[in-house]
Design a protein around this motif. Structure first.
Motif, PDB file in Angstrom:
ATOM      1  N   GLU A 104      28.098  31.709  46.441  1.00  0.00           N
ATOM      2  CA  GLU A 104      29.299  30.920  46.222  1.00  0.00           C
ATOM      3  C   GLU A 104      30.511  31.790  46.532  1.00  0.00           C
ATOM      4  O   GLU A 104      30.622  32.911  46.021  1.00  0.00           O
ATOM      5  CB  GLU A 104      29.373  30.431  44.776  1.00  0.00           C
ATOM      6  N   GLY A 105      31.394  31.296  47.363  1.00  0.00           N
ATOM      7  CA  GLY A 105      32.606  32.034  47.685  1.00  0.00           C
ATOM      8  C   GLY A 105      33.601  31.991  46.541  1.00  0.00           C
ATOM      9  O   GLY A 105      33.304  31.525  45.445  1.00  0.00           O
ATOM     10  N   MET A 106      34.778  32.478  46.783  1.00  0.00           N
ATOM     11  CA  MET A 106      35.837  32.451  45.769  1.00  0.00           C
ATOM     12  C   MET A 106      37.178  32.407  46.477  1.00  0.00           C
ATOM     13  O   MET A 106      37.287  32.724  47.663  1.00  0.00           O
ATOM     14  CB  MET A 106      35.737  33.677  44.869  1.00  0.00           C
ATOM     15  N   MET A 129      41.188  34.928  40.246  1.00  0.00           N
ATOM     16  CA  MET A 129      40.439  34.209  41.269  1.00  0.00           C
ATOM     17  C   MET A 129      39.572  33.134  40.628  1.00  0.00           C
ATOM     18  O   MET A 129      39.385  33.122  39.414  1.00  0.00           O
ATOM     19  CB  MET A 129      39.574  35.185  42.075  1.00  0.00           C
ATOM     20  N   TYR A 130      39.033  32.244  41.447  1.00  0.00           N
ATOM     21  CA  TYR A 130      38.209  31.165  40.925  1.00  0.00           C
ATOM     22  C   TYR A 130      37.080  30.824  41.882  1.00  0.00           C
ATOM     23  O   TYR A 130      37.121  31.123  43.080  1.00  0.00           O
ATOM     24  CB  TYR A 130      39.049  29.920  40.647  1.00  0.00           C
ATOM     25  N   SER A 131      36.060  30.185  41.328  1.00  0.00           N
ATOM     26  CA  SER A 131      34.923  29.694  42.103  1.00  0.00           C
ATOM     27  C   SER A 131      34.309  28.534  41.340  1.00  0.00           C
ATOM     28  O   SER A 131      34.850  28.059  40.339  1.00  0.00           O
ATOM     29  CB  SER A 131      33.894  30.816  42.323  1.00  0.00           C
ATOM     30  N   TYR A 132      33.165  28.049  41.817  1.00  0.00           N
ATOM     31  CA  TYR A 132      32.449  27.010  41.102  1.00  0.00           C
ATOM     32  C   TYR A 132      31.979  27.525  39.742  1.00  0.00           C
ATOM     33  O   TYR A 132      31.649  28.705  39.612  1.00  0.00           O
ATOM     34  CB  TYR A 132      31.204  26.574  41.893  1.00  0.00           C
ATOM     35  N   PRO A 133      31.900  26.673  38.715  1.00  0.00           N
ATOM     36  CA  PRO A 133      31.206  27.107  37.497  1.00  0.00           C
ATOM     37  C   PRO A 133      29.766  27.471  37.852  1.00  0.00           C
ATOM     38  O   PRO A 133      29.135  26.779  38.667  1.00  0.00           O
ATOM     39  CB  PRO A 133      31.249  25.859  36.593  1.00  0.00           C
ATOM     40  N   HIS A 134      29.257  28.544  37.298  1.00  0.00           N
ATOM     41  CA  HIS A 134      27.878  28.897  37.620  1.00  0.00           C
ATOM     42  C   HIS A 134      27.228  29.678  36.490  1.00  0.00           C
ATOM     43  O   HIS A 134      27.891  30.199  35.595  1.00  0.00           O
ATOM     44  CB  HIS A 134      27.783  29.670  38.942  1.00  0.00           C
ATOM     45  N   ARG A 135      25.915  29.727  36.559  1.00  0.00           N
ATOM     46  CA  ARG A 135      25.136  30.425  35.539  1.00  0.00           C
ATOM     47  C   ARG A 135      25.340  31.926  35.682  1.00  0.00           C
ATOM     48  O   ARG A 135      25.673  32.445  36.748  1.00  0.00           O
ATOM     49  CB  ARG A 135      23.654  30.085  35.687  1.00  0.00           C
ATOM     50  N   PHE A 136      25.118  32.624  34.573  1.00  0.00           N
ATOM     51  CA  PHE A 136      25.080  34.082  34.589  1.00  0.00           C
ATOM     52  C   PHE A 136      24.269  34.526  33.386  1.00  0.00           C
ATOM     53  O   PHE A 136      23.834  33.703  32.571  1.00  0.00           O
ATOM     54  CB  PHE A 136      26.496  34.691  34.610  1.00  0.00           C
ATOM     55  N   TRP A 137      24.058  35.821  33.274  1.00  0.00           N
ATOM     56  CA  TRP A 137      23.252  36.376  32.198  1.00  0.00           C
ATOM     57  C   TRP A 137      24.071  37.390  31.412  1.00  0.00           C
ATOM     58  O   TRP A 137      24.641  38.332  31.985  1.00  0.00           O
ATOM     59  CB  TRP A 137      21.994  37.063  32.756  1.00  0.00           C
TER      60      TRP A 137
END
Length: 354
Positions: free
Chosen positions: A54-56, A72-80
């Protein structure tokens, strides 16, 4: 037929990219497009090439004193998230609007600064979100601070980033700076349609391979550690633990790192492939000579323009043939995006010969 399933079964593109573009141009349904991106099966306990990228995009930058900030911003996404020796998955929530990211660095040296960050987002003077974003590792953004956030619809917003004094031990040109708190307010316009113009790419053959995405060029330092040959002092060597690279150097004689003529032992951990720094670890060392311990102790987290983020300690006498043992007492307490979540967890001790 689900559009994501249909697109993944299309013709592969050059370089192993199965599809590329922004979500809108690819025909993804809004609001649910990012909920369940592809995930590599049989992930190695190491850094790996993710199944998607996913870009930003940039909202803006600000400066206060010695510190410079980028939002900066990007799509909401999973992380750990990582706590101690274990990690836990954070999934996208229905009301998450975007993934917001903050980078922070010393304006003079462009050294990425590890510190505790607070983020306050307002709309029309009213606070709509306030949090401490997670210190994070991302293959395409490096070391940063980020989290999924929920905004109050389209419109004009302001984001204020605050940091207290940088508590990590600082040396060289950074010793007398970064001691005061700093803040910057960045105004931005949120338009729901903009998020779907961010680049999105899925990979076929590359996913799961022992490799990493290149950091994106955003005019923002990603926290890249110096190349081993450029570190000050005498290079002892490089070893791996948990797929992280540990570069060890000893700076002898009069130096800015240690008093009373002692040498300085510096350990510079970094990711493979992109040399991204690994702050928020706990390391210790033991120096042995002919099987007898001559020095032992904790390595202090430190920040220096030449060494960047590292861990170090003064040592009295280091001789050729000595054995140096480096132990990881706690892995990097950093949230991780896809491709880093299985690495830097199980980290056995390393042994160097001086």
């Amino acid at each position: 037929m689900r559009r994501r399933t249909f697109l993944r079964t299309g013709t592969a593109l050059a370089g192993g990219s199965l599809l590329t573009g922004c979500l809108d141009s690819l025909g993804f349904e809004k609001q649910s497009a990012w909920r369940d991106p592809p995930r590599v099966k049989n992930r190695p306990a190491a850094v790996y090439h993710p199944a998607y990228m996913e870009g930003m995009k940039m909202y803006g930058m600000g400066t206060d004193g010695d510190l410079r900030f980028a939002l900066m911003y990007s799509y909401p996404h999973r992380f750990w998230n990582v706590t101690g020796q274990s990690n836990s998955k954070v999934v996208v929530q229905p009301d998450d609007t975007l993934h917001m990211m903050v980078s922070m660095w010393d304006a003079k040296t462009e050294t990425t600064v590890p510190a505790d960050v607070q983020l306050t987002i307002k709309k029309g003077g009213k606070t709509v979100d306030k949090r401490a974003p997670w210190p994070m590792l991302s293959q395409n953004m490096g070391f940063h601070y980020g989290d999924n956030v929920s905004l109050d619809g389209d419109g004009s917003y302001s984001a204020t980033v605050r940091v207290g004094s940088v508590g990590v031990h600082r040396t060289g040109s950074l010793a007398s700076r970064l001691s005061d708190g700093a803040s910057a307010t960045i105004d931005f316009e949120f338009d729901t349609d903009q998020i779907y113009d961010v680049e999105y790419r899925e990979f076929d053959e590359k996913q799961g391979s022992r490799d990493a995405l290149d950091p994106m060029a955003m005019r923002v330092p990603v926290g890249r550690a110096p190349a081993p040959a450029s570190l000050p002092g005498t290079l002892v060597g490089t070893k791996s633990s948990g797929d992280a690279k540990f570069v060890v150097t000893v700076i002898e004689g009069d130096n800015r790192f240690a008093d009373d003529g002692k040498s300085y032992l510096a350990v510079s951990p970094r990711t493979p492939y992109n040399r991204i720094v690994l702050p928020r670890m706990s390391l210790s060392m033991e120096l042995l000579r002919n099987g007898t311990t001559v020095s032992k102790g904790t390595l202090t987290p430190a920040l220096d323009a030449a060494l960047d983020t590292h861990y170090g300690a003064p040592v009295g006498d280091v001789r050729s043939g000595d054995t140096l043992r480096i132990s990881v007492d706690s892995p990097p307490q950093l949230a991780r995006h896809d491709g880093y979540e299985t690495a830097f967890m199980e980290m056995p001790p390393m042994e160097f010969t001086v």
